[in-house]
Scaffold this active site. Structure first.
Site, PDB file in Angstrom:
ATOM      1  N   THR A  89       0.816  -1.219   0.000  1.00 44.00           N
ATOM      2  CA  THR A  89       0.000   0.000   0.000  1.00 44.00           C
ATOM      3  C   THR A  89       0.855   1.276   0.000  1.00 44.00           C
ATOM      4  O   THR A  89       1.974   1.294   0.489  1.00 44.00           O
ATOM      5  CB  THR A  89      -0.935   0.023   1.216  1.00 44.00           C
ATOM      6  OG1 THR A  89      -0.177  -0.324   2.379  1.00 44.00           O
ATOM      7  CG2 THR A  89      -2.042  -0.983   1.052  1.00 44.00           C
ATOM      8  N   GLY A 136       4.016  -2.586   7.851  1.00 39.42           N
ATOM      9  CA  GLY A 136       4.269  -3.147   9.177  1.00 39.42           C
ATOM     10  C   GLY A 136       5.677  -3.710   9.269  1.00 39.42           C
ATOM     11  O   GLY A 136       6.106  -4.475   8.409  1.00 39.42           O
ATOM     12  N   GLU A 158      -6.184  -6.345   3.724  1.00 40.29           N
ATOM     13  CA  GLU A 158      -6.386  -7.484   2.808  1.00 40.29           C
ATOM     14  C   GLU A 158      -7.655  -7.274   1.976  1.00 40.29           C
ATOM     15  O   GLU A 158      -8.375  -8.225   1.681  1.00 40.29           O
ATOM     16  CB  GLU A 158      -6.469  -8.810   3.588  1.00 40.29           C
ATOM     17  CG  GLU A 158      -5.257  -9.076   4.452  1.00 40.29           C
ATOM     18  CD  GLU A 158      -4.367 -10.194   3.915  1.00 40.29           C
ATOM     19  OE1 GLU A 158      -4.809 -10.972   3.061  1.00 40.29           O
ATOM     20  OE2 GLU A 158      -3.208 -10.277   4.367  1.00 40.29           O
TER      21      GLU A 158
END
Lengths: 621, 621
Positions: B75, B114, B369
């Site tokens: 992303t 992350g 997701e």
């Protein structure tokens, strides 16, 4: 707090209320911290103190916080919504003319008391009044918690901090335990029930008068729901007008489509906008009605006459209606916040875009001042009782006039149908008002039916009400939505001509979208046919695409500054990405990873450490 | 992480998966931190690396984290769900046989990555593949972020911390910018698309093969939704069996009624329990199906034959069904958490009772997701396309066999009605299965109708799909609930005889309660009549009161220890109040108010500070 307290004493009340309504959006935790003193502690004095008591506490600085900061000691560890079940006792000692305030069990510990942990010198304590061995139910007593000079706890008072909460950590919620704490008899607030020097207990002629304060809290939460929803929608709508996604791609070089131009995104946001306007307009009207009612109430005196009867009837209706409004508006707002947050995609999960904290802060509105589910049941009980009274010939209150005819043995709803199949006919504001009234009547009749089924099974009245609770809750929902739609429509009629078209469309969208969400009820009551519901669904999509044209203007009209909106995604100038990046980087400046040497290097450079040997294939089966 | 990495390399995969499923309930943030390496970075290698590339990265320590910790760079600040719209580029430099990875704009900044802020040495970067000036769409490239010895950022790599989030603060989400970063050509993962030394781009014969990894994430979120819902229900059910409220009071000396014995509280919790069991059983079956499918897929090779056609068809169906399941199960779980939290009353707002954090942690499941709304539209698009194909004579997949007959020009749903009015007939599992199938078919036909209306207005195919998005979303919801009910029912049939009665009742409650929530659809499809719906409502209340008898045992059967439940209100021994009080007081030990002298004393002891003079009565008008 100091500044606000000064302004609260020197400026008109309306000004303070406007200040508080802005603060409740900007900083809900701080709002609560001021509110427990100003709204709850001082509110208890206003509602329950005699004039002499009020003068005494005013003189002590109870409004201006010069000498006193107050908190509100109602809920206990083991007791929330059921005020009658509180365990703390206040026992009259006639010998010394004192009350002894005491927490007899662990579950009697006062719990969630905002301001108690660090701030309050005094507490309005709800406790069972016990005189000469007899319990007279829950009354309110002012108990000093701390020495105002040294801040040391008073003898017999024990206090602790409740610590971390879901939200609103700006306020110091605490627990309080009392061990035989003595207070003068005059510290019981005696506007309603009085206890004389000789231990005589004089109960008030009109017990319902104490309702007033409850209603105020509920009415203010309709406004608060509207105000918070406005902020969430401003952020979501502005972001949707900037963010582009799909419909083009890098290889083709075409710009992606704005989120707000997708029918599904309109369908996500614009019904929420209609709900928000419904709450805004309803809040205006119920606040005005409440103030009028309180005026009538204070003019009443203590006589039990016909005028008093009317006011009490009105009070009961307002009490029930405001219970339903508090519950469904706070639930509606909580949902609006989270739907708006989800509409921001991944960025909604950042703490800096504003809506995750808004959710955590707002969530408590669904619980405090009466758990929502319990309030809906209160409202539903009133609706059932009113329908039963109407059957016996009692007149219906104006807001329930839609029950007329439906409650008689011969009457029914079969003549209440949508006349015409066109989109215009199905979705007009008049049709929608009639549709909702019809469905609300039907839901109330179903709750009456279930209540009577319970009685028929031999249940007592209270158990029959429990038995019918699912349909009671449902009746309260249908009545409240009907109420919201009618208030919304009434306000639209009074709005400036230039605004009327878009406001009318919003009111229609509110009524139509809510009807589609509950289409089963409309089909069952017979108001709409299946094909008419399909037409109504088409209208919802159409209304969303029409309102989309004014969507940004409508949120601009909320007139929240960037400071109040407080989200880089909801900026007035639309400069979303630059400002979001600036905010994130300025709050998280680059620095070396603090645990590289202690944790990451040993991970990366470790050799095999597994104690177990290799797995054997022969063991696998 | 070190311990888990060792176990992941030395123990069978199933064991690691079980470990992870427990960790996802106990510590969702930590689960994510391990998951971005193990599930996403390593998963990308597994799904997209050639065997030689896989061997290379395994040798570098990509599984065991000996030398490499990975993150997943999909992303961007300006791009989430639309992977095709990503802006980061990877341009082949044939001269040096390298790719140049670059962030051309601010919105191209990799965002939410992350593990990037503090932990990762390498990143699986999604970027537009550009060769000889032509863009081939988004592919995956392994880019080193930090020196594994010094942890210094690699040249051209810039990284920052995204800071505070709604939840899961245990993981270091970061942003990454690339300024002409050079990587070897072999760092592009080439299992599917390949780029040769000479700059030839070879595209894969079966583009759908890349679906596999997407499906895994979705399927695992059905399990995760079930697992988290189990914890929320355990807390709410146990507390409701201890907490007493109303129905008695201090003055009468009678004990109050347990929450769980109120019909309304059963109505609040037990349908959520039925939903949880529906997710538990469905997760089992879809996980097994997914593994079977992946086995078939890896046996396929690259040939385009009939067997491949079947597998691809199955893959498409699983892709669509899992999209709907991911969306509606994560929404269902999020709602279960908050309903359970609200059912705890005020105590649900404490950070120590577990469910406020559970909500904040879980909320991201509805976005990552694949944003839920977008997934429902994917699912709905598949349903519309399948119905249109079936009209042309194509066979229906098994899970959509309920469309048989309904899609033909002459066919319809008019013969699908509930045969019999008794509670037994209306609420039997077979009736409910037929009812849901009928309603799902009806919803799909409505979406087809809206899609064709769009085409009829002259819209292109994509715009006609946009036009029909509200009904597509709705069709996806109805199909997914139908799927859940059928899977639940199938698993009940296979359950031990002693458990079958209560599980059957739960499956009926799931089907009946969901039907009542969507009663309009059942009335419109003609399956149920109005009176039958009323009978079904009565069945829901009845089923709740029956299941109440086993409610505690059913949550005990989840077999979560007090450590996993991690809430004083959800303790197995029911010793709620003592342990809650202990926890709060031990985490917030008594200490003097730190700001008494600096803030509170000056407030209490201040003299009047108002600058304004008194208000004049003559100014009031």
């Amino acid at each position: 707090i100091r500044r606000l307290a000064d302004l609260a004493t020197s400026r008109p009340l309306e000004e303070t209320m406007i200040r508080m309504s802005i603060i409740s959006v900007v900083d809900p935790g701080f709002w609560t911290r001021f509110g427990v003193h100003f709204g709850l502690f001082f509110g208890a004095l206003q509602g329950q103190a005699t004039p002499a008591q009020m003068a005494y506490w005013m003189d002590k600085g109870a409004l201006s916080m010069q000498g006193i900061t107050g908190c509100f000691g109602m809920t206990e560890l083991g007791h929330g919504s059921n005020v009658a079940g509180l365990e703390t006792t206040a026992t009259l000692d006639e010998r010394t003319d004192e009350f002894i305030v005491h927490s007899p069990t662990l579950t009697a510990t006062k719990w969630w008391i905002g301001g108690a942990a660090h701030t309050a010198t005094h507490c309005a304590v709800y406790a069972q009044l016990i005189v000469k061995g007899q319990c007279y139910g829950t009354k309110t007593f002012v108990v000093q918690l701390r020495d105002t000079k040294t801040f040391a706890l008073m003898p017999g008072v024990n206090i602790g901090d409740l610590g971390k909460k879901m939200g609103r950590d700006q306020i110091d919620n605490g627990w309080i335990r009392f061990t035989h704490v003595r207070i003068p008899r005059s510290h019981m607030l005696m506007k309603h029930t009085k206890v004389t020097r000789s231990g005589e207990v004089i109960e008030p002629p009109l017990a319902q008068l104490a309702y007033g304060a409850l209603i105020q809290g509920r009415v203010s939460m309709v406004s608060d729901s509207a105000n918070v929803a406005k902020r969430a929608l401003t952020i979501a709508t502005r972001y949707a007008s900037v963010r582009r996604q799909f419909g083009g791609n890098v290889s083709s070089g075409a710009a992606e489509t704005k989120l707000i131009d997708y029918p599904i995104h309109q369908y996500r946001l614009l019904p929420l906008m209609a709900q928000t306007f419904a709450m805004i307009f309803t809040a205006r009207e119920v606040t005005a009605n409440y103030e009028k009612l309180m005026g009538e109430l204070s003019d009443l005196g203590e006589a039990k006459d016909a005028a008093a009867d009317d006011v009490i009837k009105n009070l009961k209706e307002t009490h029930a209606t405001s219970a339903g409004l508090k519950a469904f508006c706070t639930w509606m707002c909580l949902n609006i916040i989270d739907q708006c947050r989800q509409s921001l995609g991944g960025h909604g999960y950042s703490a800096y875009t504003g809506l995750s904290q808004a959710y955590s802060d707002f969530a408590v509105h669904c619980t405090w001042e009466g758990d929502n589910t319990i309030l809906t049941l209160q409202c539903g009980r009133y609706l059932v009782a009113t329908a039963l009274d109407a059957r016996k010939g009692q007149p219906l209150p104006e807001n329930l006039s839609y029950l007329k005819g439906a409650v008689s043995a011969t009457g029914g709803l079969s003549d209440r149908v949508c006349k015409g199949d066109s989109a215009e006919q199905v979705s007009s504001l008049d049709t929608l008002k009639a549709a909702w009234s019809s469905v609300a009547a039907n839901a109330i009749l179903n709750a009456v039916r279930d209540f009577e089924t319970g009685l028929g099974k031999g249940l007592g009245k209270d158990d029959a009400y429990e038995f019918s609770s699912a349909s009671r809750l449902h009746a309260a929902r249908m009545h409240t939505y009907t109420y919201l739609l009618h208030r919304f429509a009434a306000q639209v009629e009074q709005s400036p001509a230039a605004l009327r078209p878009v406001l009318t469309l919003l009111a229609q969208l509110f009524g139509a979208h809510s009807a589609v969400q509950h289409s089963g009820e409309f089909l069952q009551s017979g108001f709409y046919t299946g094909p008419q519901i399909e037409t109504l669904k088409g209208f919802v999509t159409h209304a969303c695409s029409e309102i989309r044209k004014d969507a940004v203007s409508l949120t601009d009209a909320f007139n929240y500054t960037d400071y109040v909106v407080n989200s880089p995604l909801g900026r007035f100038d639309g400069d979303v990405y630059e400002k979001y990046f600036e905010l994130v980087t300025s709050l998280n400046p680059a620095k070396p990873v603090p645990y590289f040497d202690s944790l990451i290097r040993p991970l990366l450079e470790r050799t095999n450490e597994t104690e177990a040997g290799p797995e054997l294939e022969i063991d696998e089966e």
